[in-house]
Design a protein around this motif. Structure first.
Motif, PDB file in Angstrom:
ATOM      1  N   LEU A  59      69.367  24.258 -19.619  1.00 30.82           N
ATOM      2  CA  LEU A  59      69.049  25.669 -19.445  1.00 30.82           C
ATOM      3  C   LEU A  59      70.313  26.519 -19.378  1.00 30.82           C
ATOM      4  O   LEU A  59      70.437  27.545 -20.059  1.00 30.82           O
ATOM      5  N   LEU A  60      71.273  26.104 -18.550  1.00 27.37           N
ATOM      6  CA  LEU A  60      72.506  26.877 -18.404  1.00 27.37           C
ATOM      7  C   LEU A  60      73.299  26.896 -19.704  1.00 27.37           C
ATOM      8  O   LEU A  60      73.885  27.929 -20.072  1.00 27.37           O
ATOM      9  N   ARG A  61      73.322  25.772 -20.418  1.00 25.02           N
ATOM     10  CA  ARG A  61      74.044  25.737 -21.691  1.00 25.02           C
ATOM     11  C   ARG A  61      73.388  26.670 -22.700  1.00 25.02           C
ATOM     12  O   ARG A  61      74.080  27.434 -23.401  1.00 25.02           O
ATOM     13  N   ALA A  62      72.073  26.611 -22.806  1.00 23.75           N
ATOM     14  CA  ALA A  62      71.363  27.455 -23.768  1.00 23.75           C
ATOM     15  C   ALA A  62      71.583  28.937 -23.476  1.00 23.75           C
ATOM     16  O   ALA A  62      71.703  29.756 -24.392  1.00 23.75           O
ATOM     17  N   GLU A  65      75.543  30.116 -19.696  1.00 25.48           N
ATOM     18  CA  GLU A  65      76.019  30.217 -18.319  1.00 25.48           C
ATOM     19  C   GLU A  65      76.976  29.086 -17.919  1.00 25.48           C
ATOM     20  O   GLU A  65      77.399  29.028 -16.765  1.00 25.48           O
ATOM     21  N   LEU A  66      77.304  28.218 -18.869  1.00 21.85           N
ATOM     22  CA  LEU A  66      78.329  27.208 -18.589  1.00 21.85           C
ATOM     23  C   LEU A  66      79.709  27.674 -19.061  1.00 21.85           C
ATOM     24  O   LEU A  66      80.690  26.944 -18.947  1.00 21.85           O
ATOM     25  N   ASP A  67      79.765  28.891 -19.584  1.00 16.89           N
ATOM     26  CA  ASP A  67      81.027  29.450 -20.023  1.00 16.89           C
ATOM     27  C   ASP A  67      81.719  30.164 -18.861  1.00 16.89           C
ATOM     28  O   ASP A  67      81.065  30.848 -18.064  1.00 16.89           O
ATOM     29  N   HIS A  68      83.026  30.008 -18.785  1.00 15.31           N
ATOM     30  CA  HIS A  68      83.848  30.747 -17.814  1.00 15.31           C
ATOM     31  C   HIS A  68      83.404  30.511 -16.370  1.00 15.31           C
ATOM     32  O   HIS A  68      83.332  31.446 -15.572  1.00 15.31           O
ATOM     33  N   ASN A 246      76.628  30.474  -4.190  1.00 14.50           N
ATOM     34  CA  ASN A 246      76.270  31.856  -4.517  1.00 14.50           C
ATOM     35  C   ASN A 246      76.420  32.115  -6.009  1.00 14.50           C
ATOM     36  O   ASN A 246      75.540  32.705  -6.650  1.00 14.50           O
ATOM     37  N   ASP A 247      77.534  31.665  -6.576  1.00  9.60           N
ATOM     38  CA  ASP A 247      77.751  31.853  -8.008  1.00  9.60           C
ATOM     39  C   ASP A 247      76.734  31.064  -8.823  1.00  9.60           C
ATOM     40  O   ASP A 247      76.191  31.564  -9.822  1.00  9.60           O
ATOM     41  N   PHE A 248      76.455  29.830  -8.394  1.00  8.90           N
ATOM     42  CA  PHE A 248      75.492  28.996  -9.110  1.00  8.90           C
ATOM     43  C   PHE A 248      74.102  29.631  -9.100  1.00  8.90           C
ATOM     44  O   PHE A 248      73.400  29.646 -10.130  1.00  8.90           O
ATOM     45  N   VAL A 249      73.698  30.192  -7.964  1.00  6.67           N
ATOM     46  CA  VAL A 249      72.394  30.855  -7.863  1.00  6.67           C
ATOM     47  C   VAL A 249      72.331  32.059  -8.811  1.00  6.67           C
ATOM     48  O   VAL A 249      71.300  32.312  -9.458  1.00  6.67           O
ATOM     49  N   GLN A 250      73.415  32.809  -8.911  1.00  8.20           N
ATOM     50  CA  GLN A 250      73.436  33.937  -9.842  1.00  8.20           C
ATOM     51  C   GLN A 250      73.270  33.460 -11.278  1.00  8.20           C
ATOM     52  O   GLN A 250      72.532  34.072 -12.072  1.00  8.20           O
TER      53      GLN A 250
END
Length: 339
Positions: A59-62, A65-68, A246-250
């Protein structure tokens, strides 16, 4: 066929301890292997995410959200929610995604964990991917026909919670069926061989059974209220890694919002990562699209209903104090993602 009564000569706690030891060792080896080459990044903080194949990493890759990411994200793969939750409770991982039912089962068992992020799936679609499956030529045609028959599922899972709700809807109680506790892979094989009569499962397993294998859906959750899914963190991670969480939840919140608008793009990534057909991936995704929601009194009240069902069915002994299981302090981080 193994069930909750299998291997009676060995105390159940020893099987649990052995399984937990295996989980911790596997996760430790996985993280060790992924971090060994990254000596230059050794000073970066690390968040270890428990995942299932085709889960949050896809999900994050698509969603991009795995960038930066300003810290290191390590993903530890598990075959199901139960071993993921064992690893979470043992502090072998920091956070992981699970359904409301397995979270309730783990929390009632005393795991030191808290839900930190919640999302509500679309009830009009979600129920299609939660179903009780029978063979195509099965003599079972209604929920009432399940009485006295062997129904397989994962103990304390979303599949068991679905089955309990559907049985109640049909006027049956939890003791009117013969529960057979198997993981999804075992249950799929057992259904094909005739060793069980029905299988309560979810997600891509429903799509594979109905689309590829030609099995029949006896009943699904399409007319039941929508469920809430969670990401849970260990108490230790909440105390030591709050900025990372916190960042992961965002990122989770943004990814969930993106997925609702781009289901086919998400399905393409999921199909590539898991090897399942695109149609099955799309079925699973469209049935699990959800909107991030606050962890509030309503969410906790809905969770209490799961605890009560499990208590009445004898799956848990008592309903614990729910105040310590749901951390509302991460609601602001999810809001900050823009939903």
């Amino acid at each position: 066929m193994p069930s909750e009564h299998a291997y009676p000569s060995v105390p159940r706690r020893w099987w649990g301890l052995a399984a937990l030891l295996i989980v911790v060792v596997v996760v430790a080896l996985l993280v060790w292997r992924t971090e060994r080459p990254a000596t230059k990044a050794a000073s970066r903080p690390v968040l270890i995410v428990g995942d299932q194949r085709g889960g949050v990493q896809a999900l994050l890759r698509a969603a991009g959200e795995l960038d930066h990411v300003p810290y290191k994200l390590d993903f530890a793969l598990f075959p199901a929610a139960a071993p993921l939750l064992e690893a979470l409770g043992a502090n072998a991982i920091d956070v992981g995604g699970i359904g409301g039912a397995p979270f309730a089962f783990a929390y009632a068992s005393g795991q030191p964990i808290k839900a930190v992020f919640a999302y509500r799936v679309d009830p009009a679609r979600a129920g299609r991917a939660s179903a009780i499956i029978v063979r195509k030529n099965s003599p079972l045609h209604t929920l009432a026909d399940l009485k006295g028959h062997r129904l397989a599922t994962v103990r304390g899972s979303a599949g068991q919670d679905l089955a309990l709700k559907l049985l109640e809807k049909a006027g049956l109680g939890p003791h009117d069926v013969q529960w057979v506790y198997l993981d999804n892979g075992q249950a799929k094989a057992a259904l094909g061989s005739g060793a069980i009569d029905a299988w309560s499962t979810w997600g891509s397993y429903v799509g594979i059974a109905a689309i590829e294998d030609g099995d029949r859906i006896l009943a699904d959750g399409s007319r039941l209220p929508g469920n809430v899914g969670f990401y849970a963190a260990s108490n230790a991670a909440i105390a030591a890694k709050r900025p990372l969480l916190n960042d992961f939840v965002q990122r989770l919140s943004r990814a969930r919002i993106w997925a609702r608008a781009h289901p086919r793009d998400y399905a393409a990534v999921l199909a590539k990562e898991t090897g399942i057909p695109f149609e099955v991936a799309l079925f699973s995704i469209e049935s699990n699209l959800g909107t991030p929601v606050e962890i509030d009194d309503q969410v906790v009240a809905e969770q209490r209903e799961i605890f009560e069902r499990y208590r009445k069915a004898g799956i848990i002994a008592t309903v614990p104090d729910l105040a310590g299981g749901y951390d509302r302090s991460f609601n602001e981080a999810a809001k900050g993602a823009g939903h």
